[in-house]
Design a protein around this motif. Structure first.
Motif, short mmCIF file in Angstrom:
data_model
loop_
_atom_site.label_atom_id
_atom_site.label_comp_id
_atom_site.label_asym_id
_atom_site.label_seq_id
_atom_site.Cartn_x
_atom_site.Cartn_y
_atom_site.Cartn_z
N CYS A 12 -0.64 -9.54 41.18
CA CYS A 12 -1.34 -10.92 40.65
C CYS A 12 -2.80 -11.02 41.60
O CYS A 12 -2.85 -10.89 42.65
CB CYS A 12 -0.68 -12.00 40.77
N ASN B 81 1.47 -18.95 42.69
CA ASN B 81 0.90 -17.34 42.39
C ASN B 81 0.40 -16.94 44.05
O ASN B 81 -0.74 -16.59 44.21
CB ASN B 81 -0.27 -17.41 41.61
N CYS C 253 -8.08 -15.97 38.89
CA CYS C 253 -7.08 -15.32 37.95
C CYS C 253 -8.05 -14.19 37.09
O CYS C 253 -8.81 -14.64 36.37
CB CYS C 253 -6.51 -15.94 36.85
N GLU D 232 -6.22 -22.19 34.75
CA GLU D 232 -6.81 -21.21 35.57
C GLU D 232 -8.05 -20.79 35.05
O GLU D 232 -8.78 -19.90 35.45
CB GLU D 232 -5.77 -19.89 35.66
N CYS E 240 -2.92 -9.28 30.76
CA CYS E 240 -2.71 -9.31 32.23
C CYS E 240 -2.13 -7.95 32.53
O CYS E 240 -1.13 -7.58 32.13
CB CYS E 240 -1.78 -10.37 32.56
FE1 SF4 Z 1 -1.93 -13.64 37.94
FE2 SF4 Z 1 -3.60 -14.14 36.33
FE3 SF4 Z 1 -1.83 -12.33 35.84
FE4 SF4 Z 1 -1.00 -14.86 35.75
S1 SF4 Z 1 -2.41 -13.88 34.43
S2 SF4 Z 1 -0.05 -13.01 37.02
S3 SF4 Z 1 -2.60 -15.61 37.28
S4 SF4 Z 1 -3.61 -12.21 37.28
#
Ligand code: SF4
Ligand code: 13P
Length: 324
Positions: A111, A139, A196, A224, A282
């Protein structure tokens, strides 16, 4: 060891709106094997709202946002927990279930927020702002949590900040979440510069274009996202809060400014709502697949371990949050 070949087939009705018939046969063998392995190993699968529909709707036992996964992890009655999500979520499940085997199907499911800060950074912030409490987003690594006073998620951040009764708090590591919370409270918030990588890419111009292209569309954003995006949205909240909003308000047309699979998963529950989908993927969440969940259960990998001293201190910050 698939059980009956019809097990997966009977699940297709649930996901037919979001998984085309031509793609479905590629999933059935793994789904049958996973359902059988869960029984054999007395295992449960916890899946985050950003998991793909064949995981979220077909093999998961418990689904939700980070807060719900942490809460429900506390009452899991199983020998093995497979976390279909990212590494910090698996660590949180392990913190709350020290005696159980917790597996993450791909160790590289990280993350960008968790990677933006280390335990040494938190110690430096404490030196710089002595006596200011540290609220740490879930997180983060267990090592970062261990240096903090209390955790929060996007679902309870405001409540957690206000529960401390302090005039100032340090809120780590998401700069945008910190600013979005600062806009709702009198508590002064000292932020970090983490972002993020999925949500920082949305802009207010995206929302204006969407409103022009789809008049009347309801725009929901994750906190976020940058504050200017949240300011132009109709509602901002955690992944669970966005899902609840759709269920409560049943907007004719909606856009979720968040990760792509979220709309698919919510659309399954609300066929009457039209989802516009300018989403961002993601890459970490997408590392989890049916194939590696199956391998996790077959080969007992990858076992999540946390240094006992770190775990003790990190558990305290998560439990303190859950008590708020
Ligand atoms: Fe991390 Fe953003 Fe993925 Fe959520 S969406 S796991 S905050 S990188
Ligand atoms: P939620 O706690 O809202 O599910 O968010 C977790 C996350 O990783 C969002 O990017």
């Amino acid at each position: 060891m698939p059980t009956s070949p019809s097990t997966a087939a009977s699940l297709y009705d649930r996901v037919r709106r979001v998984i085309p018939p031509i793609e479905w046969p590629a999933f059935t063998d793994d789904i049958d094997a996973i359902l059988a392995l869960k029984r054999e190993r007395n295992a449960v699968i916890l899946a985050h709202n950003y998991q793909t529909p064949e995981i979220f709707h077909c093999v998961a036992d418990i689904v939700g946002d980070s807060l719900a996964l942490a809460r429900k992890a506390m009452s899991v009655d199983a020998d093995v927990i497979v976390l279909a999500g990212v590494h910090f979520m698996a660590e949180t499940a392990k913190l709350l279930n020290p005696g159980k085997t917790v597996l993450i199907p791909d160790l590289a499911a990280g993350c960008s927020l968790a990677d933006s800060i280390t335990a040494a950074d938190v110690r430096l912030m404490r030196q710089r702002y002595p006596a200011v409490p540290v609220v740490t987003y879930v997180n983060t690594s267990a090592a970062v949590k261990a240096e903090s006073d209390i955790c929060c998620t996007s679902g309870n951040a405001l409540q957690v900040v206000e529960s401390l009764g302090a005039p100032r708090v340090i809120m780590l590591p998401d700069e945008y979440l910190a600013k979005n919370i600062a806009a709702q409270t009198k508590v002064e918030i000292i932020a970090w510069k983490g972002h993020c990588e999925v949500h920082e890419r949305f802009s207010p111009a995206d929302i204006r274009e969407l409103r022009e292209a789809h008049p009347g569309v309801t725009v929901l954003a994750h906190p976020e996202c940058p504050p200017e995006v949240v300011a132009e949205a109709d509602f901002a909240g955690s992944t669970a809060a966005m899902s609840d909003y759709v269920g409560r308000h049943k907007p004719a047309r909606v856009v979720l400014m968040t990760e792509c699979s979220m709309s698919d998963n919510v659309a399954v529950e609300h066929p009457e709502v039209d989802f516009v989908r300018p989403c961002n993927l993601c890459p970490h969440m997408k590392r989890i697949t049916l194939a590696n969940i199956r391998a996790a259960l077959e080969e007992n990998r990858h076992i999540v371990t946390i240094d006992p001293d770190v775990a003790e201190r990190a558990r305290h910050t998560v439990e303190r949050m859950l008590a708020v």
